[in-house]
Structures are given as structure tokens and as C-alpha cells.
Scaffold this motif. Structure first.
Motif: not given
Length: 331
Positions: A60-84
Motif C-alpha cells: 500500500a505504501w509502495l503504491a502511494w509513494i509511486g502515485l505521489v512521485l508520478a504526480l510530482a512529475g520527475p524529469v531528466r534534464l538533458e543538455p541540448t543545443r539551442d536551435t531556436r
């Protein structure tokens, strides 16, 4: 580098713990099923409930923690050349006259024709301008658009490689080439508009005034940068038929608010490219931007698996109950 798109959702993590501590206990269920003593002893509901209490809480705690983490929206920041897009439109006007076949240019220590030098300079310029919109005008006796203003720099590069002398005649109609480039760039909606002219600078067509076209460009806010190719110039060697008319190219650049360049070899080419990037900032020189890559499906999948396992726990007790019923049936 990792980050959270909505970290405030982490405040929900202690919610089940607070509910267990603060809410009143649930009343015991009534109307329990009465079983024969043998079946009841074999089923052992109290011992089974105690035995599965730890795994149930963990899942139950594992399901709750996974749900909250998904709502928090974890992201990996990847450096990419600025081509704007920079909002800059650049039209290249390349000289394709017969004089461009003269092999009097030194590039990387080897003699090449002016045409090859123009292609090398223009091709390098295009590949180093990601984020800008670039077009191509070729002119000889007449001018034509080889590539309209486009973000597809590879297509412009191919048009430069495929360009050849004689397609539009062997004269040098600089003014017509500038006029066509100016017409196309004025019709575009770019905020910063630039024309780069690469030529030997000897206008042999003489149908229009090139400096007049440059003044018209200045009225529309278009800068013209000129690049004169060749080792000799008319100012120092007026009798040389293949000398570059640097004075004309310099006058064109000054009339439009641009800058004129003199390119004799590789060193001049490198210096010109660096200075042109300073005047018209190159978007590829920007520091890389951090592009977020979403990771929320991973904690969401963990929560789903934990919830499925939690729902499957009661099924693990069925074989034991069935054995109890078979044990009591002969009595």
C-alpha cells in the motif's frame, strides 16, 4: 540532472500516516459467518490476517509513494543545443559568372578556382547557422532563386554544391542578384534581415546601379555584407583583367550599413567568419539548453504493480481455505 515539475505534490506523502493517526478507528465488522470448528480452525483467519498485514502495508505504501512521485512529475534534464529561431533571415547572393572559374585562389595551401572558394565559404557559412532561415540567389548574366528562405539548411547546402557557372550566363549582374535577393527578403516577415554577397565584384552587366540597390536595402532595414574573393584587386592592379573590384563591393556594404570583407586565403576566411558571427550573432554559439525528459511513467508503473499485487493477496489464501473445507467434509 534531475528535477520535479510539480514538487508540491510531495506534501501528500504523509497523508495516509496522518489519516491512521488522527482518524478514529473503524468499527469492527458485524455479521460474521459462523463456520464449524474444524473449518474455522483450519482457515485460521486471525493468523492469516496477521501474516499478510506486513506485506499489505508495504504494498500500500509502495503504491502511494509511486502515485505521489508520478504526480510530482520527475524529469531528466538533458543538455541540448539551442536551435531556436533567431528571427534572422539571411539571403546569400553568389556570383556564378565566367570569371569565377579563374584558379587564383589559395585555400588550405592549394590553388582552387574562385567558384570552389565561393562554394567552400558559403557552405561553411550555412552549416554554422542553425536556427536562422537562409535562402540562395545565384547570378551571372541573370539572377534566379536557387533556394527560397528556409529552415532546411541541408537543402540550401545542396543547392550551393550543385551550382555551376554558365547556367545564367557568364556576365556578372551584381545589381540584379542583389535586387532579387532584396525582393525576396523584404517579402519575408523576419525582424532581422541580412544579405551576404560573395563575388569578384566586377559588374559587367551594368544594367542597374548596385549601390542604388544597397541604398534601397538600407531604407528597408536590410544590411548587406560583401565578400570579395581573389588575390588581386583593381585598386592595386588596375590592368589585371581578373582583379577584384573591392571598391564596388565595399561601397555596396557601406551604403546598406553592412561590412565589406577581403578574402585572399584560408586565414582571411577564418577571420571573416569570426567577425561576421560577431556582427550577426550565430545561434549555434549559444549555451546548450536543458530539455526536460518526463520520467513519471516509471513511478506510475510501480504504483500500478503494487496496487495489482495488493489486490492479488487475498487470492493466495484461497488454497488454504479449500483444504480446510475438504478436511471437514468426511465428518
Amino acid at each position: 540532472m534531475y528535477d520535479l515539475a510539480a514538487p508540491f505534490f510531495l506534501l501528500l506523502l504523509p497523508l495516509p500516516f496522518l489519516a491512521l493517526r488522527l482518524l478514529p478507528p473503524r468499527d469492527p465488522a458485524e455479521g460474521a459467518l459462523r463456520l464449524p470448528e474444524g473449518i474455522a480452525a483450519e482457515a485460521a483467519p486471525v493468523q492469516a490476517a496477521r501474516r499478510w498485514r506486513g506485506p499489505r502495508r508495504g504494498l500500500a505504501w509502495l503504491a502511494w509513494i509511486g502515485l505521489v512521485l508520478a504526480l510530482a512529475g520527475p524529469v531528466r534534464l538533458e543538455p541540448t543545443r539551442d536551435t531556436r529561431a533567431t528571427g534572422r533571415d539571411i539571403m546569400l547572393a553568389l556570383d556564378m559568372s565566367g570569371s569565377m572559374l579563374t584558379e587564383d585562389f589559395d585555400l588550405d595551401g592549394a590553388p582552387v578556382s574562385r567558384l570552389d572558394a565561393v562554394k567552400r565559404v558559403a557552405g561553411r557559412f550555412v552549416t554554422e547557422r542553425p536556427g536562422d532561415r537562409i535562402g540562395l540567389v545565384l547570378f551571372g548574366d541573370r539572377a534566379y532563386v536557387a533556394a527560397p528562405l528556409t529552415w532546411d539548411l541541408a537543402a540550401v547546402g545542396r543547392a550551393i554544391e550543385e551550382a555551376g557557372v554558365g547556367v545564367t550566363g557568364r556576365s556578372t549582374a551584381i545589381a540584379e542578384g542583389l535586387g532579387l535577393a532584396l525582393k525576396r527578403i523584404i517579402a519575408a516577415d523576419g525582424r532581422a534581415r541580412v544579405i551576404v554577397l560573395l563575388s569578384d565584384g566586377r559588374d559587367t552587366a551594368n544594367r542597374l546601379d548596385a549601390t542604388g540597390v544597397a541604398r534601397l536595402a538600407a531604407e528597408h532595414g536590410v544590411r548587406i555584407h560583401t565578400i570579395a574573393l581573389g588575390p588581386a584587386d583593381l585598386e592595386s592592379q588596375p590592368s589585371d583583367r581578373e582583379a577584384v573590384d573591392t571598391a564596388t563591393l565595399r561601397a555596396i556594404a557601406e551604403a546598406s550599413g553592412g561590412k565589406g570583407y577581403r578574402v585572399r586565403g584560408t586565414a582571411d576566411l577564418v577571420a571573416m567568419a569570426a567577425d561576421l558571427d560577431r556582427i550577426e550573432p550565430n545561434p549555434s554559439g549559444r549555451p546548450p539548453v536543458l530539455v526536460p525528459r518526463p520520467l513519471w511513467p516509471w513511478p506510475a508503473a510501480l504504483a500500478l504493480l503494487a496496487a495489482a499485487a495488493l489486490g492479488a493477496l487475498p487470492l493466495l489464501r484461497l488454497p488454504r481455505l479449500r483444504r480446510g473445507f475438504r478436511a471437514e467434509s468426511p465428518a
